[in-house]
Design a protein around this motif. Structure first.
Motif, PDB file in Angstrom:
ATOM      1  N   ARG A 100       0.773  -1.276   0.021  1.00 24.00           N
ATOM      2  CA  ARG A 100      -0.091   0.082  -0.065  1.00 24.00           C
ATOM      3  C   ARG A 100       0.896   1.247   0.031  1.00 24.00           C
ATOM      4  O   ARG A 100       0.291   2.344   0.168  1.00 24.00           O
ATOM      5  N   GLY A 101       2.044   1.067  -0.091  1.00 24.30           N
ATOM      6  CA  GLY A 101       3.200   2.322  -0.150  1.00 24.30           C
ATOM      7  C   GLY A 101       3.429   2.591  -1.622  1.00 24.30           C
ATOM      8  O   GLY A 101       2.672   2.450  -2.634  1.00 24.30           O
ATOM      9  N   LEU A 135      -2.997   8.416 -18.798  1.00 25.14           N
ATOM     10  CA  LEU A 135      -4.024   8.765 -17.898  1.00 25.14           C
ATOM     11  C   LEU A 135      -4.662   7.605 -17.225  1.00 25.14           C
ATOM     12  O   LEU A 135      -5.024   6.495 -18.106  1.00 25.14           O
ATOM     13  N   GLY A 136      -4.794   7.355 -15.983  1.00 23.36           N
ATOM     14  CA  GLY A 136      -5.535   6.179 -15.583  1.00 23.36           C
ATOM     15  C   GLY A 136      -5.353   6.257 -13.965  1.00 23.36           C
ATOM     16  O   GLY A 136      -4.985   7.064 -13.305  1.00 23.36           O
ATOM     17  N   ALA A 137      -6.130   5.292 -13.523  1.00 24.55           N
ATOM     18  CA  ALA A 137      -6.425   5.056 -11.988  1.00 24.55           C
ATOM     19  C   ALA A 137      -4.843   4.785 -11.381  1.00 24.55           C
ATOM     20  O   ALA A 137      -4.178   4.169 -11.683  1.00 24.55           O
ATOM     21  N   THR A 138      -5.040   5.547 -10.388  1.00 25.27           N
ATOM     22  CA  THR A 138      -3.664   5.388  -9.356  1.00 25.27           C
ATOM     23  C   THR A 138      -4.382   5.213  -7.588  1.00 25.27           C
ATOM     24  O   THR A 138      -5.426   4.980  -7.457  1.00 25.27           O
ATOM     25  N   ASP A 139      -3.313   5.165  -6.959  1.00 25.44           N
ATOM     26  CA  ASP A 139      -3.855   4.975  -5.411  1.00 25.44           C
ATOM     27  C   ASP A 139      -3.543   6.234  -4.718  1.00 25.44           C
ATOM     28  O   ASP A 139      -3.658   6.509  -3.550  1.00 25.44           O
ATOM     29  N   TYR A 140      -3.690   7.276  -5.523  1.00 26.07           N
ATOM     30  CA  TYR A 140      -3.190   8.885  -4.865  1.00 26.07           C
ATOM     31  C   TYR A 140      -4.256   9.289  -4.044  1.00 26.07           C
ATOM     32  O   TYR A 140      -4.181  10.092  -2.981  1.00 26.07           O
ATOM     33  N   GLN A 141      -5.561   8.726  -4.346  1.00 25.09           N
ATOM     34  CA  GLN A 141      -6.607   8.839  -3.272  1.00 25.09           C
ATOM     35  C   GLN A 141      -6.335   8.505  -1.717  1.00 25.09           C
ATOM     36  O   GLN A 141      -7.083   9.189  -0.928  1.00 25.09           O
ATOM     37  N   LYS A 142      -5.558   7.802  -1.518  1.00 25.71           N
ATOM     38  CA  LYS A 142      -5.387   7.396  -0.353  1.00 25.71           C
ATOM     39  C   LYS A 142      -4.608   8.582   0.577  1.00 25.71           C
ATOM     40  O   LYS A 142      -4.906   8.572   1.626  1.00 25.71           O
TER      41      LYS A 142
END
Length: 301
Positions: free
Chosen positions: A94-95, A122-129
């Motif tokens: 998750r890092g 362009l695409g989904a990442t986990d930056y919303q964490k």
């Protein structure tokens, strides 16, 4: 992304990087299947005009080397990685890690030696964490983003951090043949990040990993990147910041940011430019990036 003389088509394989974040073996099983499908159904350079990127995850440095060797041996000339930070690895799923961390030098060495090209999309990442620090739900996906999440975690920030990490972590000092295309990520963020990187360099702040940066980050960017403005963006503004050579025409129709009649871009957004500069943006820059001969421009084309 498309240009006369060659078409580069990016796909959003990136969701695998967070949907399977806790299952690194699952990431590679899926990406191997995806790459095998492309190679068997279409090939990596159909008619030397349609170039499909092979997707390689950096979740495991050794697996990344293995997969990039397979696709390069098959003839892939473009390698896609996720935009923004790389997966954090098996011990920190998750890092994140910089894609320019020397732990990936084996991966980059193969691409550098083959003179293959690298693309992000362009695409989904986990930056919303990071939204947990701003009263937002860190588990939200793109379809659930409110305005703050969309502004902070979609598109611009991953693109800026990709450029900054590759330049300021000195990926190109170690691997000078690497060239990178940022596809469908626009350019409104670009003048800002170039100014910030140059400012840091002129203040004497060095790269984390040797060797030292040998010139301004903005000059390194011009030598190693191409970018595609969105159709509605002010092209003159970004050309003023980086010049003509890093700019390519991009369209992703029928997506909302695409154009049903791409040739009209030349006569609208680029109408104030010379014919030579229009051809450079619409054709020559991407052809050079792909190491192919640009198609001749003929009447009515």
């Amino acid at each position: 992304m498309a240009a006369q003389g060659g078409h580069l088509r990016g796909r959003r394989a990136g969701p695998l990087e967070y949907e399977f974040a806790d299952d690194v073996d699952g990431i590679y099983a899926n990406t191997r299947a995806y790459n095998r499908w492309i190679n068997e159904e279409i090939g990596w350079g159909y008619l030397n005009r349609l170039f499909l990127p092979a997707y390689v995850s950096l979740a495991d440095p050794d697996e990344a080397v293995t997969e990039v060797e397979v696709v390069l041996d098959q003839g892939a000339t473009v390698i896609q990685i996720i935009s923004g930070h790389a997966h954090g690895g098996r011990l920190n799923p998750r890092g994140g890690r910089s894609m320019a961390d020397p732990v990936y030098d084996g991966f980059w060495a193969r691409i550098n030696e083959a003179e293959a090209r690298v693309v992000t999309h362009l695409g989904a990442t986990d930056y919303q964490k990071n939204g947990a620090d701003w009263s937002e739900d860190p588990e939200d996906g793109l379809g659930e983003f409110d305005a703050l999440q969309w502004v902070l975690y979609w598109g611009d920030r991953p693109a800026m951090e990709t450029v900054a990490a590759m330049v300021l972590h000195n990926l190109f000092g170690r691997f000078p043949s690497i060239k990178v295309c940022l596809s469908e990520q626009g350019t409104v963020w670009l003048p800002y990040i170039l100014r910030k990187m140059d400012h840091a360099f002129l203040m004497g702040r060095g790269a984390k990993w040797a060797p030292k940066l040998d010139r301004r980050p903005s000059d390194i960017f011009r030598d190693h990147f191409i970018v595609a403005p969105f159709p509605e963006e002010n092209v003159a503004r970004v050309v003023e910041a980086v010049g003509i050579e890093p700019i390519v025409f991009g369209s992703d129709f029928p997506h909302s940011e695409g154009l049903p009649f791409p040739a009209l871009y030349a006569t609208t957004q680029l109408k104030a430019m010379s014919d030579a500069d229009i051809k450079t943006i619409m054709c020559d820059n991407l052809a050079r990036f792909l190491n192919i001969e640009p198609a001749p421009i003929t009447a009515g084309s």
